[in-house]
Design a protein around this motif. Structure first.
Motif, PDB file in Angstrom:
ATOM      1  N   THR A 114       1.033   4.267  -2.857  1.00  0.00           N
ATOM      2  CA  THR A 114       0.913   5.701  -2.546  1.00  0.00           C
ATOM      3  C   THR A 114       2.117   6.475  -3.061  1.00  0.00           C
ATOM      4  O   THR A 114       1.983   7.562  -3.638  1.00  0.00           O
ATOM      5  N   GLU A 138       2.311   9.546  -5.770  1.00  0.00           N
ATOM      6  CA  GLU A 138       2.906  10.841  -5.424  1.00  0.00           C
ATOM      7  C   GLU A 138       3.988  11.262  -6.418  1.00  0.00           C
ATOM      8  O   GLU A 138       4.239  12.451  -6.605  1.00  0.00           O
ATOM      9  N   LYS A 157       0.825  -1.207   0.000  1.00  0.00           N
ATOM     10  CA  LYS A 157       0.000   0.000   0.000  1.00  0.00           C
ATOM     11  C   LYS A 157       0.862   1.261   0.000  1.00  0.00           C
ATOM     12  O   LYS A 157       0.551   2.239  -0.695  1.00  0.00           O
ATOM     13  N   LYS A 158       1.939   1.243   0.778  1.00  0.00           N
ATOM     14  CA  LYS A 158       2.835   2.402   0.805  1.00  0.00           C
ATOM     15  C   LYS A 158       3.498   2.601  -0.549  1.00  0.00           C
ATOM     16  O   LYS A 158       3.645   3.741  -1.021  1.00  0.00           O
TER      17      LYS A 158
END
Length: 354
Positions: A346, A350, A342-343
């Motif tokens: 993200t 970004e 999940k990180k």
């Protein structure tokens, strides 16, 4: 600046990769290929007329390219396993193989790429991580005709090479994700045990200066000792082996496994890390960087504070430090992408270009 820490192909022949078990039927079928780098000059001053680089790919070459780099002695099939590819390459996942062209090369000295056991044995040129990165770059540029990468991401040895990619080719990628690695030179227990691993094999009379007829027996025991001693995952080991009998069972299973490595290849690839040091070039890294490490990794012990002290030197970097638990496995935690998928998703959102 967003330095912070978070706890928590022209010449290739494409072949269907039937021997490799990939994560799910929903993924594109992996393909494998060889590409030859002509006239390869090593940092040692040695040269080879041809250096073969073996690699696998998933997805459409016209999609944004992602370069994934494996660990020391790690088979490429590990990066297609459910715990990694199954968490990252599927529809809607961070490295969705329908949206990215995923490239996974085998480093010099590994697998089906050029290596000492091909015939030269100890006469094979001595290579280092920088040579591996140069070969990967040539594969990307010359072999595949790709001029830009969406992401460079690597584990362990591949993680250290990811740091070097950011320094050698700073404009080549949009983002960098080094895992289970640090930028400092090999030192402390990490290098001491690597050195002992090499010396153990060289000290075995059966090695015969690299001219053995059978793999030296020390190859197996030294490798098992190194893995247990340096991987970490203390809580997981204790959970799996809370008694001596269960600990013996784990050791017996490893001792019973066949030797698949070659001693000379082994010496070369572990020795190739000797001059690694990305620290002096950290200020050359311009791509945003997500560093992913595990708190129970004995090869990159967090208590040294080395990485945290170097973060301010990198223009855009953050550290995801996965807490130790009975589910983590120290240095091997990165093969369980559930801890960071999940990180990573993200982070890629970004760093997406408008």
């Amino acid at each position: 600046m967003f330095n912070r820490m978070i706890s928590g192909v022209a010449s290739a022949i494409l072949l269907t990769v039937s021997p490799l078990t990939h994560a799910a039927s929903s993924l594109p079928t992996p393909t494998e290929a060889d590409w030859t780098a002509k006239g390869f000059s090593f940092n040692s001053g040695e040269k080879l007329k041809d250096v073969r680089i073996h690699y696998i790919t998933l997805g459409d070459k016209n999609k944004p390219a992602v370069l994934l780099l494996h660990g020391t002695n790690q088979p490429l099939s590990a990066l297609l396993a459910p715990g990694f590819a199954g968490e990252l390459f599927g529809p809607g996942q961070a490295l969705d193989a329908s949206k990215y062209f995923i490239i996974i090369p085998e480093g010099i000295g590994s697998g089906k790429s050029s290596k000492p056991s091909d015939g030269l044995r100890m006469a094979f040129p001595h290579y280092d991580y920088d040579d591996m990165v140069t070969a990967q770059y040539r594969l990307i540029k010359e072999g595949l005709g790709i001029s830009h990468l969406r992401l460079v991401m690597g584990y362990s040895m591949g993680g250290m090479q990811t740091w070097l990619w950011g320094e050698k080719y700073p404009g080549m990628m949009d983002a960098l994700v080094p895992m289970a690695s640090q930028p400092n030179e090999l030192s402390g227990r990490n290098w001491m045990l690597r050195r002992m691993l090499i010396e153990s094999i060289k000290g075995d009379p059966a090695w015969a200066e690299g001219n053995y007829q059978q793999q030296p027996p020390t190859l197996k025991t030294a490798n098992i000792m190194f893995s247990i001693a340096t991987t970490g995952g203390t809580l997981a080991y204790q959970h799996k082996a809370p008694t001596r009998a269960l600990a013996d069972k784990l050791v017996d299973a490893r001792l019973a496994a066949p030797v698949t490595a070659d001693a000379n290849d082994f010496i070369y690839i572990w020795g190739s890390s000797a001059n690694y040091n990305a620290m002096p070039g950290l200020n050359r890294i311009t791509a945003p960087m997500l560093i992913i490490n595990s708190a129970d990794d004995e090869r990159n012990p967090v208590e040294t504070g080395i990485l945290q002290s170097e973060l301010p030197k990198i223009k855009k970097a953050e550290l995801l430090l996965i807490p130790a638990s009975a589910e983590t496995s120290g240095h091997g935690t990165m093969m369980q992408a559930k801890f960071y998928n999940k990180k990573l998703q993200t982070f890629l959102a970004e760093t997406a270009k408008p």
